[in-house]
Design a protein around this motif. Structure first.
Motif, PDB file in Angstrom:
ATOM      1  N   VAL A 293       0.670  -0.983  -0.093  1.00 49.57           N
ATOM      2  CA  VAL A 293      -0.089   0.030   0.155  1.00 49.57           C
ATOM      3  C   VAL A 293       0.839   1.306  -0.066  1.00 49.57           C
ATOM      4  O   VAL A 293       0.540   2.289  -0.915  1.00 49.57           O
ATOM      5  N   ARG A 294       1.882   1.363   0.915  1.00 49.83           N
ATOM      6  CA  ARG A 294       2.819   2.310   0.946  1.00 49.83           C
ATOM      7  C   ARG A 294       3.424   2.622  -0.504  1.00 49.83           C
ATOM      8  O   ARG A 294       3.384   3.848  -1.037  1.00 49.83           O
ATOM      9  N   LEU A 295       3.831   1.856  -1.101  1.00 50.26           N
ATOM     10  CA  LEU A 295       4.342   1.968  -2.622  1.00 50.26           C
ATOM     11  C   LEU A 295       3.466   2.227  -3.559  1.00 50.26           C
ATOM     12  O   LEU A 295       3.622   2.990  -4.399  1.00 50.26           O
ATOM     13  N   ALA A 296       1.990   2.252  -3.276  1.00 50.81           N
ATOM     14  CA  ALA A 296       1.048   2.451  -4.218  1.00 50.81           C
ATOM     15  C   ALA A 296       0.707   3.812  -4.132  1.00 50.81           C
ATOM     16  O   ALA A 296      -0.073   4.357  -4.922  1.00 50.81           O
ATOM     17  N   VAL A 297       0.980   4.441  -3.076  1.00 53.56           N
ATOM     18  CA  VAL A 297       0.524   5.853  -2.645  1.00 53.56           C
ATOM     19  C   VAL A 297       1.275   6.979  -3.730  1.00 53.56           C
ATOM     20  O   VAL A 297       2.440   6.657  -3.842  1.00 53.56           O
ATOM     21  N   GLY A 298       0.340   7.486  -4.383  1.00 48.59           N
ATOM     22  CA  GLY A 298       0.732   8.530  -5.505  1.00 48.59           C
ATOM     23  C   GLY A 298       1.121   7.774  -6.641  1.00 48.59           C
ATOM     24  O   GLY A 298       1.102   8.631  -7.704  1.00 48.59           O
ATOM     25  N   ALA A 299       0.630   6.724  -6.831  1.00 48.32           N
ATOM     26  CA  ALA A 299       0.642   6.086  -8.216  1.00 48.32           C
ATOM     27  C   ALA A 299      -0.167   5.006  -8.344  1.00 48.32           C
ATOM     28  O   ALA A 299       0.215   4.048  -8.769  1.00 48.32           O
ATOM     29  N   PRO A 300      -1.722   5.288  -7.926  1.00 50.43           N
ATOM     30  CA  PRO A 300      -2.550   4.194  -8.190  1.00 50.43           C
ATOM     31  C   PRO A 300      -3.055   3.773  -9.259  1.00 50.43           C
ATOM     32  O   PRO A 300      -3.488   2.472  -9.344  1.00 50.43           O
ATOM     33  N   GLU A 301      -2.692   4.352 -10.302  1.00 52.30           N
ATOM     34  CA  GLU A 301      -2.915   3.901 -11.681  1.00 52.30           C
ATOM     35  C   GLU A 301      -1.556   3.516 -12.470  1.00 52.30           C
ATOM     36  O   GLU A 301      -1.630   3.205 -13.622  1.00 52.30           O
ATOM     37  N   SER A 302      -0.470   3.220 -11.774  1.00 50.49           N
ATOM     38  CA  SER A 302       0.551   2.714 -12.269  1.00 50.49           C
ATOM     39  C   SER A 302       0.394   1.037 -12.850  1.00 50.49           C
ATOM     40  O   SER A 302      -0.394   0.272 -12.251  1.00 50.49           O
ATOM     41  N   PRO A 303       0.889   0.671 -13.882  1.00 48.29           N
ATOM     42  CA  PRO A 303       0.931  -0.430 -14.426  1.00 48.29           C
ATOM     43  C   PRO A 303       0.875  -1.662 -13.418  1.00 48.29           C
ATOM     44  O   PRO A 303       0.899  -2.762 -13.480  1.00 48.29           O
ATOM     45  N   LEU A 304       1.990  -1.200 -12.361  1.00 52.59           N
ATOM     46  CA  LEU A 304       2.411  -2.149 -11.270  1.00 52.59           C
ATOM     47  C   LEU A 304       1.207  -2.284 -10.261  1.00 52.59           C
ATOM     48  O   LEU A 304       1.432  -3.127  -9.456  1.00 52.59           O
ATOM     49  N   ALA A 305       0.005  -1.389 -10.110  1.00 50.73           N
ATOM     50  CA  ALA A 305      -0.872  -1.614  -9.045  1.00 50.73           C
ATOM     51  C   ALA A 305      -1.466  -2.850  -9.072  1.00 50.73           C
ATOM     52  O   ALA A 305      -1.588  -3.323  -7.634  1.00 50.73           O
ATOM     53  N   ASP A 306      -1.651  -3.571 -10.052  1.00 52.86           N
ATOM     54  CA  ASP A 306      -2.360  -4.946 -10.044  1.00 52.86           C
ATOM     55  C   ASP A 306      -1.385  -5.902  -9.357  1.00 52.86           C
ATOM     56  O   ASP A 306      -1.999  -6.773  -8.615  1.00 52.86           O
ATOM     57  N   ARG A 307      -0.085  -5.799  -9.660  1.00 51.31           N
ATOM     58  CA  ARG A 307       0.783  -6.672  -9.076  1.00 51.31           C
ATOM     59  C   ARG A 307       0.879  -6.398  -7.530  1.00 51.31           C
ATOM     60  O   ARG A 307       1.055  -7.279  -6.804  1.00 51.31           O
ATOM     61  N   LEU A 308       0.770  -5.133  -7.229  1.00 48.75           N
ATOM     62  CA  LEU A 308       0.920  -4.716  -5.879  1.00 48.75           C
ATOM     63  C   LEU A 308      -0.103  -5.075  -5.081  1.00 48.75           C
ATOM     64  O   LEU A 308      -0.231  -5.746  -3.895  1.00 48.75           O
ATOM     65  N   GLY A 309      -1.278  -4.980  -5.844  1.00 48.83           N
ATOM     66  CA  GLY A 309      -2.674  -5.608  -5.195  1.00 48.83           C
ATOM     67  C   GLY A 309      -2.546  -7.154  -4.890  1.00 48.83           C
ATOM     68  O   GLY A 309      -2.880  -7.736  -3.816  1.00 48.83           O
ATOM     69  N   GLU A 310      -2.244  -7.701  -6.032  1.00 47.36           N
ATOM     70  CA  GLU A 310      -2.186  -9.358  -6.081  1.00 47.36           C
ATOM     71  C   GLU A 310      -0.991  -9.844  -4.647  1.00 47.36           C
ATOM     72  O   GLU A 310      -1.421 -10.688  -3.970  1.00 47.36           O
ATOM     73  N   GLY A 311       0.195  -9.123  -4.937  1.00 44.53           N
ATOM     74  CA  GLY A 311       1.016  -9.393  -3.866  1.00 44.53           C
ATOM     75  C   GLY A 311       0.556  -9.387  -2.182  1.00 44.53           C
ATOM     76  O   GLY A 311       1.280  -9.745  -1.357  1.00 44.53           O
ATOM     77  N   SER A 312      -0.208  -8.307  -2.149  1.00 46.36           N
ATOM     78  CA  SER A 312      -0.879  -8.133  -0.910  1.00 46.36           C
ATOM     79  C   SER A 312      -2.310  -8.745  -0.571  1.00 46.36           C
ATOM     80  O   SER A 312      -2.855  -8.437   0.583  1.00 46.36           O
ATOM     81  N   GLY A 313      -2.703  -9.545  -1.538  1.00 50.43           N
ATOM     82  CA  GLY A 313      -3.909 -10.148  -1.255  1.00 50.43           C
ATOM     83  C   GLY A 313      -5.209  -9.128  -1.486  1.00 50.43           C
ATOM     84  O   GLY A 313      -6.155  -9.180  -0.902  1.00 50.43           O
ATOM     85  N   ARG A 314      -5.012  -8.055  -2.322  1.00 52.30           N
ATOM     86  CA  ARG A 314      -6.113  -7.111  -2.629  1.00 52.30           C
ATOM     87  C   ARG A 314      -6.258  -7.056  -3.992  1.00 52.30           C
ATOM     88  O   ARG A 314      -5.389  -7.280  -4.980  1.00 52.30           O
TER      89      ARG A 314
END
Length: 422
Positions: A293-314
């Motif tokens: 979540v901390r990494l996704a702050v400020g870049a919610p539309e980043s192409p990596l958002a799905d990976r960050l979500g999946e990696g944290s169960g969201r």
């Protein structure tokens, strides 16, 4: 005939207790001292005898002076022998080179003051042509038992010396010709003109750890002025190269992490430079889910958002809610979003009292309580009680409860935010 050593500095160490059940050298430099003995002694049986005598406490008080150590060692039959071990002193030129080397790096002085002899100190001295530790054949024995090589008595003295070196490497430097006080005074004398004439570098403390910087207070120039906060975070280096990425390296992810690191560094610097800033305790280490979540702050539309979500169960929406919570209150707000807990009786009583006093009786909303959450009956607003007693405003959006503002001490203020009132 006068004693050639009578004007030399000398330290005398009381007899040590028997060393049963423990090794003689715990430090690497103490072990190097013993290796010089064990490698050079022609009669290994005499070395074993010396080890037994030292372990039994047969070595008396040890006198250390430049070039020589002396002690009385008792045989098993209680016969006493004077044992001496000689080590060549450093020449004046060698001491000059050693002292110049020591003031080059303040960590060397700090280590000696901590009674340590790190390998880099010995290595730097060797590079300067100064061998601090004895090598093969450097420990020369003398004993009144008339042995021509190391006997049990001189070997016992060497083993005892290893225990003394463990405690204080200045003992070795005394054998090499300089007492501790004399050595420190000479270092201080060399440090002063160095500090006065040394060119001022842009980053004089760069790459230096805290212990070295503290020890260098009288050697290095003053710390530089506080940095000026840039207007925006720096740009990470470009990854657009002709060479392809190495196996397992994702350039998109690497660029994302570099950008986030620059943003976080800028934020921390801005906080540190804020007038009246006080250092805060380091937060507990984040879990992988929290850090995503901390990494996704400020870049919610980043192409990596799905990976960050999946990696944290969201899922994508869950990650977005986590980002909103983080922006309102960091890890505490994220915990309030994702966790539900039973409120302790005392805290619950204070919460109910706050809810009772927040509104006039005819204006008080009807709330349904469930653990740490109070939901407006028939409405889309909710209050959540945080672990610090503050109230967090929530509103139902697309079937999910979403944070809509920072925490407030007053539940009425938080509920006004939750209902969309300013």
């Amino acid at each position: 005939m006068s004693d050639p050593y009578e004007d030399s500095p000398e330290r005398t160490f009381a007899a040590l207790p028997p060393a049963r059940g423990r090794g003689f050298a715990q430090t690497w430099w103490g072990q190097a001292w013993l290796k010089a003995l064990e490698d050079a002694a022609l009669d290994s049986e005499q070395v074993r005898t010396g080890r037994r005598l030292a372990r039994a406490g047969a070595v008396g008080a040890v006198s250390v002076r430049p070039g020589r150590i002396t002690a009385v060692v008792q045989d098993r039959d209680r016969t006493a022998h004077r044992a001496d071990v000689l080590l060549q002193q450093l020449s004046e030129d060698q001491w000059d080179r050693f002292l110049d080397m020591a003031v080059e790096r303040a960590g060397h002085i700090a280590a000696l003051l901590d009674r340590e002899m790190p390998p880099h100190l010995v290595e730097d001295a060797a590079t300067a042509g100064v061998e601090l530790l004895p090598g093969l054949g450097d420990l020369e024995p003398e004993c009144d038992c008339d042995a021509w090589d190391h006997c049990g008595h001189t070997a016992a003295l060497c083993y005892q010396m290893a225990r003394l070196l463990d405690q204080d490497p200045f003992v070795l430097l005394l054998m090499r010709g300089r007492a501790e006080r004399e050595l420190l005074d000479e270092l201080q004398v060399r440090s002063v003109p160095r500090a006065e004439t040394a060119p001022v570098r842009d980053e004089p403390y760069e790459g230096m750890d805290a212990a070295e910087a503290y020890a260098a207070a009288d050697i290095l120039p003053p710390l530089p002025a506080a940095p000026v906060l840039p207007g925006e975070p720096g740009q990470p280096p470009s990854l657009d190269t002709d060479a392809g990425p190495a196996p397992g390296v994702d350039p998109t992810a690497l660029a994302f992490l570099s950008t986030q690191t620059a943003r976080e560094a800028h934020r921390l610097l801005a906080e540190a430079l804020r007038p009246g800033h006080e250092a805060h305790p380091v937060e507990a280490e984040l879990t992988a889910a929290q850090d995503a979540v901390r990494l996704a702050v400020g870049a919610p539309e980043s192409p990596l958002a799905d990976r960050l979500g999946e990696g944290s169960g969201r899922d994508r929406e869950g990650l977005g809610l986590g980002v909103r919570a983080w922006e309102y209150g960091g890890v505490t707000a994220l915990d309030v979003l994702e966790s539900e807990w039973t409120v302790e009786a005392e805290t619950l009583a204070r919460a109910r009292a706050a809810l009772e006093s927040a509104w006039e009786e005819d204006e008080r909303p009807q709330l349904r309580a469930s653990r740490n959450r109070w939901t407006v009956v028939g409405g889309q607003a909710q209050l959540r009680l945080g672990p610090d007693g503050r109230w967090w405003p929530y509103r139902k959006e697309r079937g999910r409860w979403a944070p809509v503002g920072p925490a407030a001490q007053d539940p009425a203020t938080a509920l006004a935010l939750a209902e969309g009132h300013e």
